[in-house]
Design a protein around this motif. Sequence first.
Motif, mmCIF file in Angstrom:
data_model
loop_
_atom_site.group_PDB
_atom_site.id
_atom_site.type_symbol
_atom_site.label_atom_id
_atom_site.label_comp_id
_atom_site.label_asym_id
_atom_site.label_seq_id
_atom_site.Cartn_x
_atom_site.Cartn_y
_atom_site.Cartn_z
ATOM 1 N N ARG A 89 73.101 54.029 69.232
ATOM 2 C CA ARG A 89 73.662 53.892 70.492
ATOM 3 C C ARG A 89 73.861 52.429 70.863
ATOM 4 N N ASN A 90 74.361 52.276 72.231
ATOM 5 C CA ASN A 90 74.959 51.147 72.799
ATOM 6 C C ASN A 90 73.899 49.327 72.715
ATOM 7 N N LEU B 177 74.473 46.996 73.504
ATOM 8 C CA LEU B 177 74.240 46.012 74.605
ATOM 9 C C LEU B 177 72.607 46.549 75.763
ATOM 10 N N ASN B 178 72.595 47.991 75.099
ATOM 11 C CA ASN B 178 71.441 48.592 76.342
ATOM 12 C C ASN B 178 69.760 48.444 75.454
ATOM 13 N N SER C 83 69.370 41.580 74.186
ATOM 14 C CA SER C 83 70.663 42.210 74.270
ATOM 15 C C SER C 83 71.846 41.069 75.427
ATOM 16 N N ARG D 45 75.664 39.738 65.493
ATOM 17 C CA ARG D 45 75.955 41.564 66.365
ATOM 18 C C ARG D 45 76.788 41.824 66.777
ATOM 19 N N ILE E 147 79.006 44.248 69.206
ATOM 20 C CA ILE E 147 78.724 45.132 70.199
ATOM 21 C C ILE E 147 79.352 46.305 70.248
ATOM 22 N N VAL E 148 81.122 46.108 69.196
ATOM 23 C CA VAL E 148 82.034 47.515 69.759
ATOM 24 C C VAL E 148 81.069 48.476 68.803
ATOM 25 N N LYS E 149 81.190 47.882 67.415
ATOM 26 C CA LYS E 149 80.801 48.762 66.138
ATOM 27 C C LYS E 149 79.199 49.223 66.023
ATOM 28 N N ASN E 150 78.248 48.449 66.745
ATOM 29 C CA ASN E 150 76.968 48.750 67.576
ATOM 30 C C ASN E 150 75.999 48.408 65.951
#
Length: 115
Positions: free
Chosen positions: A26-27, A29-30, A53, A71, A73-76
């Motif tokens: 999952r994302n 950032l969350n 995050s 990290r 964040i596009v590829k998680n």
Amino acid sequence: QVLLVESGGGLVQPGGSLRLSCSASRNILNIQTMGWYRQAPGEQRELVATITSSGSRDYADSVKGRFTISRDIVKNMVYLQMDSLKPEDTAVYYCKAYHWGSDYWGQGTQVTVSS
């Protein structure tokens, strides 16, 4: 729920480098905090590095200056760049996510530092 899959472990000589990767379902950032932990034979699992995050990073004293958590964040994805490896870094390395009060772990990847 968060599913995590690690990769990138292996055998490396002392002084060498490895980059571990952790793919999240999952994302990221969350996800409040993601991190890397390790467990050597006969030892307890210990924190290596974390990233929140908001992007704040923290490291165990034993790896400061040698390891870098990052990290994408596009590829998680979360990465652990490990430089100047020592035999005492030998362990199974686990990716962990802390999300909504629960811990989620990957299956682990073996890192062996030996000549």
